[in-house]
Each structure stands twice: as structure tokens, then as C-alpha cells.
Write a protein that holds these residues in place. Structure first.
Motif, PDB file in Angstrom:
ATOM      1  N   SER A  43       0.812  -1.220   0.000  1.00  0.00           N
ATOM      2  CA  SER A  43       0.000   0.000   0.000  1.00  0.00           C
ATOM      3  C   SER A  43       0.845   1.269   0.000  1.00  0.00           C
ATOM      4  O   SER A  43       0.348   2.334  -0.359  1.00  0.00           O
ATOM      5  N   LYS A  44       2.106   1.165   0.382  1.00  0.00           N
ATOM      6  CA  LYS A  44       2.982   2.336   0.388  1.00  0.00           C
ATOM      7  C   LYS A  44       3.604   2.595  -0.976  1.00  0.00           C
ATOM      8  O   LYS A  44       4.113   3.684  -1.222  1.00  0.00           O
ATOM      9  N   ASP A  45       3.604   1.611  -1.857  1.00  0.00           N
ATOM     10  CA  ASP A  45       4.201   1.770  -3.179  1.00  0.00           C
ATOM     11  C   ASP A  45       3.331   1.057  -4.206  1.00  0.00           C
ATOM     12  O   ASP A  45       3.645  -0.031  -4.668  1.00  0.00           O
ATOM     13  N   THR A  46       2.234   1.685  -4.554  1.00  0.00           N
ATOM     14  CA  THR A  46       1.264   1.071  -5.454  1.00  0.00           C
ATOM     15  C   THR A  46       1.714   1.084  -6.915  1.00  0.00           C
ATOM     16  O   THR A  46       1.020   0.526  -7.769  1.00  0.00           O
ATOM     17  N   THR A  47       2.858   1.685  -7.200  1.00  0.00           N
ATOM     18  CA  THR A  47       3.354   1.699  -8.583  1.00  0.00           C
ATOM     19  C   THR A  47       4.101   0.417  -8.933  1.00  0.00           C
ATOM     20  O   THR A  47       4.304   0.133 -10.108  1.00  0.00           O
ATOM     21  N   ARG A  48       4.514  -0.336  -7.936  1.00  0.00           N
ATOM     22  CA  ARG A  48       5.213  -1.605  -8.196  1.00  0.00           C
ATOM     23  C   ARG A  48       4.219  -2.666  -8.637  1.00  0.00           C
ATOM     24  O   ARG A  48       3.053  -2.645  -8.257  1.00  0.00           O
ATOM     25  N   ALA A  49       4.694  -3.602  -9.417  1.00  0.00           N
ATOM     26  CA  ALA A  49       3.835  -4.689  -9.891  1.00  0.00           C
ATOM     27  C   ALA A  49       3.369  -5.536  -8.708  1.00  0.00           C
ATOM     28  O   ALA A  49       4.157  -5.847  -7.814  1.00  0.00           O
TER      29      ALA A  49
END
Length: 67
Positions: A43-49
Motif C-alpha cells: 500500500s505504500k508503493d502502489t506503482t510496483r507490480a
């Protein structure tokens, strides 16, 4: 006969966060379920796959974690 199952794009998924998570952030995951797959992301890095597993595997994991 066409057996292809339409899989939504990442942008079309409905993501859910645990009710135990606070609005202040923290270490949390979000999940988005489709009939065939469960997508899991940070949830802190939603840009990762996201991690994607089949529904049966996800159910087995949840049952194991509940022990």
C-alpha cells in the motif's frame, strides 16, 4: 469455443485494505480479487507490480495464516 477469461487491467481492479490498517499508513498490503486471481500489493508503493496468485493458492494461504 472461446475459453479465454478476461482479466481486468491493474487500473480496473478494486483494491481493499485490511480493516486493521490505520489511515496513518504503516506496513500494509492491499488485495484485489478476481474470480481466477488475487493481486497483492504494497500500500505504500502502489506503482510496483503486484504479486499475483490463483484463487486456490490464496485461499490455502489465508486458511494457513488463520491457524
Amino acid at each position: 469455443m472461446n475459453t479465454h477469461v478476461h482479466q481486468p487491467s491493474i487500473k480496473q481492479l478494486t483494491w481493499r485494505r485490511s480493516s486493521y490498517s490505520s489511515e496513518e499508513g504503516g506496513e500494509c498490503v492491499e488485495v484485489a480479487a478476481t474470480p481466477a486471481r488475487v493481486h497483492v500489493r504494497d500500500s505504500k508503493d502502489t506503482t510496483r507490480a503486484p504479486l499475483v496468485v490463483d484463487s486456490t493458492t490464496w485461499t490455502e494461504f489465508v486458511n494457513f495464516a488463520a491457524l
